[in-house]
Structures are given as C-alpha cells and as structure tokens.
Write a protein that holds these residues in place. Structure first.
Motif, PDB file in Angstrom:
ATOM      1  N   GLY A   1      -1.386  -5.652  28.588  1.00 15.62           N
ATOM      2  CA  GLY A   1      -2.805  -5.383  28.424  1.00 15.62           C
ATOM      3  C   GLY A   1      -3.146  -3.918  28.176  1.00 15.62           C
ATOM      4  O   GLY A   1      -4.297  -3.590  27.895  1.00 15.62           O
ATOM      5  N   LEU A   2      -2.160  -3.035  28.289  1.00 15.83           N
ATOM      6  CA  LEU A   2      -2.406  -1.605  28.054  1.00 15.83           C
ATOM      7  C   LEU A   2      -2.534  -1.334  26.558  1.00 15.83           C
ATOM      8  O   LEU A   2      -2.017  -2.095  25.733  1.00 15.83           O
ATOM      9  CB  LEU A   2      -1.254  -0.778  28.635  1.00 15.83           C
ATOM     10  N   PRO A   3      -3.172  -0.233  26.204  1.00 21.88           N
ATOM     11  CA  PRO A   3      -3.207   0.158  24.784  1.00 21.88           C
ATOM     12  C   PRO A   3      -1.776   0.265  24.238  1.00 21.88           C
ATOM     13  O   PRO A   3      -0.857   0.661  24.965  1.00 21.88           O
ATOM     14  CB  PRO A   3      -3.898   1.531  24.805  1.00 21.88           C
ATOM     15  N   GLU A   4      -1.614  -0.081  22.980  1.00 21.82           N
ATOM     16  CA  GLU A   4      -0.264  -0.165  22.394  1.00 21.82           C
ATOM     17  C   GLU A   4       0.548   1.110  22.564  1.00 21.82           C
ATOM     18  O   GLU A   4       1.712   1.070  22.944  1.00 21.82           O
ATOM     19  CB  GLU A   4      -0.338  -0.535  20.911  1.00 21.82           C
ATOM     20  N   ARG A   5      -0.056   2.247  22.291  1.00 24.87           N
ATOM     21  CA  ARG A   5       0.688   3.506  22.379  1.00 24.87           C
ATOM     22  C   ARG A   5       1.174   3.751  23.813  1.00 24.87           C
ATOM     23  O   ARG A   5       2.315   4.158  24.033  1.00 24.87           O
ATOM     24  CB  ARG A   5      -0.180   4.659  21.890  1.00 24.87           C
ATOM     25  N   GLN A   6       0.326   3.457  24.785  1.00 24.85           N
ATOM     26  CA  GLN A   6       0.695   3.643  26.184  1.00 24.85           C
ATOM     27  C   GLN A   6       1.787   2.657  26.590  1.00 24.85           C
ATOM     28  O   GLN A   6       2.766   3.029  27.241  1.00 24.85           O
ATOM     29  CB  GLN A   6      -0.538   3.461  27.081  1.00 24.85           C
ATOM     30  N   ARG A   7       1.642   1.413  26.190  1.00 28.60           N
ATOM     31  CA  ARG A   7       2.652   0.394  26.498  1.00 28.60           C
ATOM     32  C   ARG A   7       3.993   0.777  25.881  1.00 28.60           C
ATOM     33  O   ARG A   7       5.032   0.727  26.540  1.00 28.60           O
ATOM     34  CB  ARG A   7       2.206  -0.981  25.981  1.00 28.60           C
ATOM     35  N   ARG A   8       3.974   1.196  24.626  1.00 30.29           N
ATOM     36  CA  ARG A   8       5.221   1.577  23.957  1.00 30.29           C
ATOM     37  C   ARG A   8       5.877   2.765  24.644  1.00 30.29           C
ATOM     38  O   ARG A   8       7.100   2.789  24.817  1.00 30.29           O
ATOM     39  CB  ARG A   8       4.966   1.898  22.483  1.00 30.29           C
ATOM     40  N   ALA A   9       5.074   3.743  25.061  1.00 29.58           N
ATOM     41  CA  ALA A   9       5.625   4.916  25.747  1.00 29.58           C
ATOM     42  C   ALA A   9       6.311   4.498  27.048  1.00 29.58           C
ATOM     43  O   ALA A   9       7.427   4.934  27.342  1.00 29.58           O
ATOM     44  CB  ALA A   9       4.522   5.938  26.029  1.00 29.58           C
ATOM     45  N   ILE A  10       5.666   3.626  27.814  1.00 29.29           N
ATOM     46  CA  ILE A  10       6.252   3.171  29.080  1.00 29.29           C
ATOM     47  C   ILE A  10       7.511   2.365  28.827  1.00 29.29           C
ATOM     48  O   ILE A  10       8.537   2.560  29.490  1.00 29.29           O
ATOM     49  CB  ILE A  10       5.228   2.352  29.894  1.00 29.29           C
ATOM     50  N   GLU A  11       7.467   1.469  27.863  1.00 31.20           N
ATOM     51  CA  GLU A  11       8.650   0.653  27.564  1.00 31.20           C
ATOM     52  C   GLU A  11       9.811   1.517  27.084  1.00 31.20           C
ATOM     53  O   GLU A  11      10.959   1.299  27.485  1.00 31.20           O
ATOM     54  CB  GLU A  11       8.308  -0.413  26.521  1.00 31.20           C
ATOM     55  N   MET A  12       9.526   2.478  26.228  1.00 29.13           N
ATOM     56  CA  MET A  12      10.594   3.346  25.731  1.00 29.13           C
ATOM     57  C   MET A  12      11.206   4.151  26.871  1.00 29.13           C
ATOM     58  O   MET A  12      12.416   4.329  26.945  1.00 29.13           O
ATOM     59  CB  MET A  12      10.058   4.287  24.641  1.00 29.13           C
ATOM     60  N   TYR A  13      10.352   4.622  27.772  1.00 32.49           N
ATOM     61  CA  TYR A  13      10.810   5.455  28.877  1.00 32.49           C
ATOM     62  C   TYR A  13      11.551   4.640  29.929  1.00 32.49           C
ATOM     63  O   TYR A  13      12.657   4.987  30.330  1.00 32.49           O
ATOM     64  CB  TYR A  13       9.614   6.174  29.495  1.00 32.49           C
ATOM     65  N   ARG A  14      10.947   3.558  30.381  1.00 28.97           N
ATOM     66  CA  ARG A  14      11.512   2.790  31.489  1.00 28.97           C
ATOM     67  C   ARG A  14      12.594   1.806  31.051  1.00 28.97           C
ATOM     68  O   ARG A  14      13.555   1.587  31.756  1.00 28.97           O
ATOM     69  CB  ARG A  14      10.408   2.013  32.228  1.00 28.97           C
ATOM     70  N   LEU A  15      12.429   1.200  29.896  1.00 27.36           N
ATOM     71  CA  LEU A  15      13.376   0.177  29.466  1.00 27.36           C
ATOM     72  C   LEU A  15      14.352   0.675  28.403  1.00 27.36           C
ATOM     73  O   LEU A  15      15.456   0.153  28.292  1.00 27.36           O
ATOM     74  CB  LEU A  15      12.621  -1.056  28.951  1.00 27.36           C
ATOM     75  N   GLY A  16      13.939   1.668  27.626  1.00 29.33           N
ATOM     76  CA  GLY A  16      14.780   2.161  26.548  1.00 29.33           C
ATOM     77  C   GLY A  16      15.519   3.441  26.875  1.00 29.33           C
ATOM     78  O   GLY A  16      16.274   3.946  26.050  1.00 29.33           O
ATOM     79  N   ASP A  17      15.284   4.004  28.046  1.00 28.86           N
ATOM     80  CA  ASP A  17      15.942   5.244  28.475  1.00 28.86           C
ATOM     81  C   ASP A  17      15.729   6.403  27.507  1.00 28.86           C
ATOM     82  O   ASP A  17      16.590   7.256  27.348  1.00 28.86           O
ATOM     83  CB  ASP A  17      17.438   5.031  28.705  1.00 28.86           C
ATOM     84  N   TYR A  18      14.562   6.429  26.848  1.00 29.63           N
ATOM     85  CA  TYR A  18      14.236   7.555  25.983  1.00 29.63           C
ATOM     86  C   TYR A  18      13.743   8.707  26.844  1.00 29.63           C
ATOM     87  O   TYR A  18      13.130   8.505  27.882  1.00 29.63           O
ATOM     88  CB  TYR A  18      13.124   7.185  24.990  1.00 29.63           C
ATOM     89  N   LYS A  19      13.971   9.895  26.393  1.00 29.50           N
ATOM     90  CA  LYS A  19      13.450  11.084  27.051  1.00 29.50           C
ATOM     91  C   LYS A  19      12.025  11.304  26.547  1.00 29.50           C
ATOM     92  O   LYS A  19      11.652  10.837  25.474  1.00 29.50           O
ATOM     93  CB  LYS A  19      14.320  12.285  26.725  1.00 29.50           C
ATOM     94  N   LEU A  20      11.225  12.033  27.330  1.00 25.67           N
ATOM     95  CA  LEU A  20       9.826  12.256  26.964  1.00 25.67           C
ATOM     96  C   LEU A  20       9.703  12.884  25.574  1.00 25.67           C
ATOM     97  O   LEU A  20       8.846  12.502  24.788  1.00 25.67           O
ATOM     98  CB  LEU A  20       9.139  13.142  28.002  1.00 25.67           C
ATOM     99  N   ARG A  21      10.571  13.839  25.292  1.00 23.80           N
ATOM    100  CA  ARG A  21      10.532  14.506  23.987  1.00 23.80           C
ATOM    101  C   ARG A  21      10.818  13.520  22.852  1.00 23.80           C
ATOM    102  O   ARG A  21      10.182  13.575  21.802  1.00 23.80           O
ATOM    103  CB  ARG A  21      11.551  15.638  23.977  1.00 23.80           C
ATOM    104  N   GLU A  22      11.758  12.610  23.062  1.00 22.27           N
ATOM    105  CA  GLU A  22      12.074  11.608  22.036  1.00 22.27           C
ATOM    106  C   GLU A  22      10.905  10.665  21.816  1.00 22.27           C
ATOM    107  O   GLU A  22      10.606  10.294  20.679  1.00 22.27           O
ATOM    108  CB  GLU A  22      13.315  10.816  22.450  1.00 22.27           C
TER     109      GLU A  22
END
Length: 177
Positions: A121-142
């Motif tokens: 239910g979050l805005p797409e950009r916010q959801r993608r950022a969380i998924e990339m960070y928590r599930l994709g192990d991306y760094k904030l800069r990436e």
C-alpha cells in the motif's frame, strides 16, 4: 610486470595490504564478517572515487570510513529492530525453518503478512526502496542511483516506510510510554 600490477596505484597496494585488518576491525564492530566485507569494499569505493590530492592519508581515510560505516550499520540494525521488533529476514527464517513453537510461528506469520500488506500500500518509490534495501541487499547509494534520487531521500523513505509498517501492524517500537 603483469598488466594487473601495472594498473595498481600505491593507494591500491596499501589497501590490499591492509584489507584483512580492516575486515577484522569491521567484523569486531558489527559482529558479522560478511557485512564487514561489504563495509570495507564500500570504504574502498569511497576512497577510489576521490582524487589522490583530496586524501593525504589513504589508510587513515579507510580506517575512519570503515569505522563510520560499521557504526552506521549498527545504528541501522538497532533502529530496524526497534521499529520492527526484530528484522524481517530472521522472522521469515523462523517461519520457514520451523524453529519457533507453533504459537510463535503463527504470530510471526501474521506480522510478516501484515508488513507485506502495508508495503504493497506504500507509494511505489518508497516500496521499491524498502524492498531493494531489505530484500535485495542494496546499499542506500545504489538505491539512490537506481531510483534517481538522493541518498538522504532514500534513507528517509525507508525509515518512514518501516515506521508505517510498525505502526499499522501494531509492532512494539520500543518507545518509552
């Protein structure tokens, strides 16, 4: 002389010589050798992106950067634990591994389902950022690079999104009453 050796700079040679000690140091700070490897690599990338004129003491710069990144990782872990009552990965592992008693597994499944629902239910950009960070192990800069936004905005999106998940799912945030 090999081609690889020809391309090495004095800074790179110093980094390679000190890398094991830097990884050991970061691992002691955060308690996770794999994450320590990532931190040291990130520190090297920060140093490599600077010109030799900007950094007079490359090893000092690396040590300071490794220390700061390790402390940031500890703070992030602490904040996530406080916001989520634990981290999503260990909750998911508990459910999958069946290590928890049935009642605990039921609560973890419910909380995980709630968090996943809130994320959708979050805005797409916010959801993608969380998924990339928590599930994709991306760094904030990436994440910032991929989403075309600043690192500080990525940090804000993730922190606010996790706080929303905690609030909507009734997870104790550890705030004093």
């Amino acid at each position: 002389m090999s081609q690889a050796a020809e391309g090495e700079t004095p800074t790179m040679r110093a980094y390679m010589a000190q890398r094991p000690a830097l990884v050991d140091y970061a691992a002691k700070v955060i308690g996770n050798r794999e994450q320590a490897e990532d931190i040291v690599q990130e520190a090297w990338l920060a140093l490599a992106s600077r010109s030799d004129k900007d950094v007079r003491e490359p090893l000092g710069y690396l040590r300071t950067t490794v220390r700061n990144l390790a402390i940031d990782a500890l703070r992030r872990r602490s904040r996530e634990t406080r916001l989520m009552g634990g981290d999503v990965e260990s909750a998911a592992r508990t459910v999958v591994d069946g290590q928890a008693d049935p009642e605990r597994a039921t609560f973890v499944r419910r909380d995980l389902a709630c968090v996943m629902g809130v994320l959708q239910g979050l805005p797409e950009r916010q959801r993608r950022a969380i998924e990339m960070y928590r599930l994709g192990d991306y760094k904030l800069r990436e994440i910032a690079d991929r989403l075309g936004i600043s690192t500080s905005l990525v940090h804000l999106l993730i922190a606010d999104g996790l706080a929303t998940c905690a609030t909507r799912c009734g997870v104790d945030r550890g705030d004093p009453s």
